[in-house]
Design a protein around this motif. Sequence first.
Motif, PDB file in Angstrom:
ATOM      1  N   ARG A  22      10.546  -7.183  -9.131  1.00 34.11           N
ATOM      2  CA  ARG A  22       9.247  -6.670  -9.545  1.00 34.11           C
ATOM      3  C   ARG A  22       8.718  -5.727  -8.465  1.00 34.11           C
ATOM      4  O   ARG A  22       8.915  -5.970  -7.268  1.00 34.11           O
ATOM      5  CB  ARG A  22       8.248  -7.802  -9.773  1.00 34.11           C
ATOM      6  N   TYR A  23       8.054  -4.683  -8.897  1.00 29.53           N
ATOM      7  CA  TYR A  23       7.470  -3.702  -7.989  1.00 29.53           C
ATOM      8  C   TYR A  23       5.964  -3.689  -8.236  1.00 29.53           C
ATOM      9  O   TYR A  23       5.522  -3.547  -9.376  1.00 29.53           O
ATOM     10  CB  TYR A  23       8.064  -2.316  -8.236  1.00 29.53           C
ATOM     11  N   PHE A  24       5.180  -3.866  -7.182  1.00 30.75           N
ATOM     12  CA  PHE A  24       3.737  -3.812  -7.330  1.00 30.75           C
ATOM     13  C   PHE A  24       3.128  -3.330  -6.022  1.00 30.75           C
ATOM     14  O   PHE A  24       3.827  -3.169  -5.014  1.00 30.75           O
ATOM     15  CB  PHE A  24       3.166  -5.173  -7.752  1.00 30.75           C
ATOM     16  N   ALA A  25       1.813  -3.112  -6.056  1.00 32.93           N
ATOM     17  CA  ALA A  25       1.147  -2.568  -4.870  1.00 32.93           C
ATOM     18  C   ALA A  25      -0.289  -3.046  -4.824  1.00 32.93           C
ATOM     19  O   ALA A  25      -0.916  -3.337  -5.850  1.00 32.93           O
ATOM     20  CB  ALA A  25       1.202  -1.041  -4.882  1.00 32.93           C
ATOM     21  N   THR A  26      -0.794  -3.141  -3.614  1.00 33.65           N
ATOM     22  CA  THR A  26      -2.219  -3.337  -3.366  1.00 33.65           C
ATOM     23  C   THR A  26      -2.706  -2.088  -2.620  1.00 33.65           C
ATOM     24  O   THR A  26      -1.878  -1.241  -2.236  1.00 33.65           O
ATOM     25  CB  THR A  26      -2.462  -4.601  -2.514  1.00 33.65           C
ATOM     26  N   PRO A  27      -3.986  -1.952  -2.393  1.00 38.26           N
ATOM     27  CA  PRO A  27      -4.457  -0.775  -1.652  1.00 38.26           C
ATOM     28  C   PRO A  27      -3.876  -0.662  -0.250  1.00 38.26           C
ATOM     29  O   PRO A  27      -3.889   0.418   0.344  1.00 38.26           O
ATOM     30  CB  PRO A  27      -5.981  -0.981  -1.604  1.00 38.26           C
ATOM     31  N   ARG A  28      -3.315  -1.759   0.290  1.00 38.56           N
ATOM     32  CA  ARG A  28      -2.838  -1.755   1.668  1.00 38.56           C
ATOM     33  C   ARG A  28      -1.326  -1.645   1.809  1.00 38.56           C
ATOM     34  O   ARG A  28      -0.823  -1.270   2.865  1.00 38.56           O
ATOM     35  CB  ARG A  28      -3.314  -3.024   2.378  1.00 38.56           C
ATOM     36  N   ARG A  29      -0.562  -1.981   0.755  1.00 39.68           N
ATOM     37  CA  ARG A  29       0.889  -1.990   0.926  1.00 39.68           C
ATOM     38  C   ARG A  29       1.585  -2.012  -0.435  1.00 39.68           C
ATOM     39  O   ARG A  29       1.058  -2.534  -1.418  1.00 39.68           O
ATOM     40  CB  ARG A  29       1.299  -3.218   1.756  1.00 39.68           C
ATOM     41  N   ARG A  30       2.796  -1.446  -0.466  1.00 40.84           N
ATOM     42  CA  ARG A  30       3.667  -1.566  -1.629  1.00 40.84           C
ATOM     43  C   ARG A  30       4.614  -2.742  -1.420  1.00 40.84           C
ATOM     44  O   ARG A  30       4.967  -3.069  -0.286  1.00 40.84           O
ATOM     45  CB  ARG A  30       4.475  -0.280  -1.842  1.00 40.84           C
ATOM     46  N   PHE A  31       5.070  -3.331  -2.536  1.00 35.78           N
ATOM     47  CA  PHE A  31       5.933  -4.502  -2.447  1.00 35.78           C
ATOM     48  C   PHE A  31       7.112  -4.391  -3.410  1.00 35.78           C
ATOM     49  O   PHE A  31       6.971  -3.884  -4.524  1.00 35.78           O
ATOM     50  CB  PHE A  31       5.147  -5.782  -2.784  1.00 35.78           C
ATOM     51  N   ILE A  32       8.260  -4.865  -2.943  1.00 36.90           N
ATOM     52  CA  ILE A  32       9.425  -5.063  -3.806  1.00 36.90           C
ATOM     53  C   ILE A  32       9.755  -6.543  -3.729  1.00 36.90           C
ATOM     54  O   ILE A  32      10.109  -7.075  -2.678  1.00 36.90           O
ATOM     55  CB  ILE A  32      10.624  -4.219  -3.354  1.00 36.90           C
ATOM     56  N   LEU A  33       9.613  -7.226  -4.864  1.00 40.96           N
ATOM     57  CA  LEU A  33       9.775  -8.673  -4.927  1.00 40.96           C
ATOM     58  C   LEU A  33      11.077  -9.038  -5.630  1.00 40.96           C
ATOM     59  O   LEU A  33      11.361  -8.527  -6.717  1.00 40.96           O
ATOM     60  CB  LEU A  33       8.584  -9.287  -5.679  1.00 40.96           C
ATOM     61  N   ALA A  34      11.861  -9.903  -5.017  1.00 37.62           N
ATOM     62  CA  ALA A  34      13.056 -10.465  -5.647  1.00 37.62           C
ATOM     63  C   ALA A  34      12.785 -11.942  -5.915  1.00 37.62           C
ATOM     64  O   ALA A  34      12.725 -12.749  -4.986  1.00 37.62           O
ATOM     65  CB  ALA A  34      14.275 -10.297  -4.748  1.00 37.62           C
ATOM     66  N   ASP A  35      12.562 -12.285  -7.182  1.00 30.56           N
ATOM     67  CA  ASP A  35      12.306 -13.673  -7.564  1.00 30.56           C
ATOM     68  C   ASP A  35      13.649 -14.308  -7.890  1.00 30.56           C
ATOM     69  O   ASP A  35      14.306 -13.961  -8.864  1.00 30.56           O
ATOM     70  CB  ASP A  35      11.373 -13.706  -8.777  1.00 30.56           C
ATOM     71  N   THR A  36      14.081 -15.262  -7.048  1.00 32.00           N
ATOM     72  CA  THR A  36      15.435 -15.808  -7.162  1.00 32.00           C
ATOM     73  C   THR A  36      15.415 -17.206  -7.758  1.00 32.00           C
ATOM     74  O   THR A  36      14.426 -17.932  -7.637  1.00 32.00           O
ATOM     75  CB  THR A  36      16.130 -15.857  -5.790  1.00 32.00           C
TER      76      THR A  36
END
Length: 407
Positions: free
Chosen positions: A76-90
């Motif tokens: 999943r790819y998402f972002a907040t005003p402070r940082r972008r995130f790449i999440l791997a849900d395992t």
Amino acid sequence: MSTITIDTLRFATAGSVDDGKSTLVGRLLHDSKSILTDQLEAVTRASRGDGPDLALLTDGLRAEREQGITIDVAYRYFATPRRRFILADTPGHVQYTRNMVTGASTAELAIILVDARNGVVEQTLRHAAVAGLLRVPHVVLAVNKMDLVGYEQAVFERVVEEFAGHAAESGLPGFTPIAVSALAGDNVVERSAHMDWYAGPTLQEFLEDVPVAADPADAPARFPVQYVIRHGDDRLYAGQLVSGSLRVGDRVTVLPSGETSEIAAIDALGRSVEVAYAPQSVGVRLADQRDVSRGDMITAGPDAPALTRDVQAAVCHLADRPLRVGDRVLLRHTTRTVKAVVRDLGGADGLVANDLGRATLRTAEPLALDDYGVSRRTGAFILIDPADGATLTAGMVTLTALPGLNS
């Protein structure tokens, strides 16, 4: 006008079965407003209760929903005003350890989820061992379902103490404990009103503030050659600079031959540049005619990789067919593939799918290796079945055997 640079954090989640990991991820996405309206409506329609089942935000495959489990890595790819995130849900099941290794291999942070009612279980220790094996820089111990134990501080502290007793054995340098209730939303994005004794950060706060990995351009220069492009008498060596930087005029060494030369030109996207930084893909021309081919590595600087045919590594076996002592395999390291034989498996006769262990291999040709703790790119390799090309095992080069891996 100044430009604000927003960096990216890659992180992975892991937890035992029914610890609420998918709900935690769903809550994080929902409460950080990272879900589109149509996605939320679709999840609400698929849910069986009055409100949306947030776990369905990551359990996206129909087969997974029917079985009620997560069986693959969901990115999943998402972002907040402070940082972008790449999440791997395992997945959490022991038979999917190889999936966690895949998801966490490039992560800078791992969230290990624990059910507050059950505390540390066997899978918790396995996930900690994988995080230690992969040298994940930051680990969060998310003690979940605090609402089901009355938000009791003593329960949280008992779980943290139990996990701390095993962390060093798993090779973890440290961890940050966070008390959460994914279902109720306590300390995921919003601070809990039920745990005034908890003074630590919320999960989102920690994810936004944790330092990301050092710039790969600050590391020693490593340039595995992928293609050799010939223009008359000139040769351009093309590939990706996986760490460090290269400048025109730098003295370099080509491995495994050991020949030295100087960088005469660097080509980036069809134009000449004076310097290249990881992870750029570039073409490099040397000042001297050298015998350089695919799989060779151009290096610069004083910290040269080890040139060896004897490979010691921590490994995770990925394939359904076992790996046994004496097996002849192909070892792929960066762009180089060589023949190898399995000399030892940490005293075991063999490894089966999802096993973590140690391996010693002997290669037919020398490899330019870094310790995995120094470089997760040039310290990693895979073993391949020479008969059908199937991937067998993932390996992490290590000079010092890591604890807790034979399982």
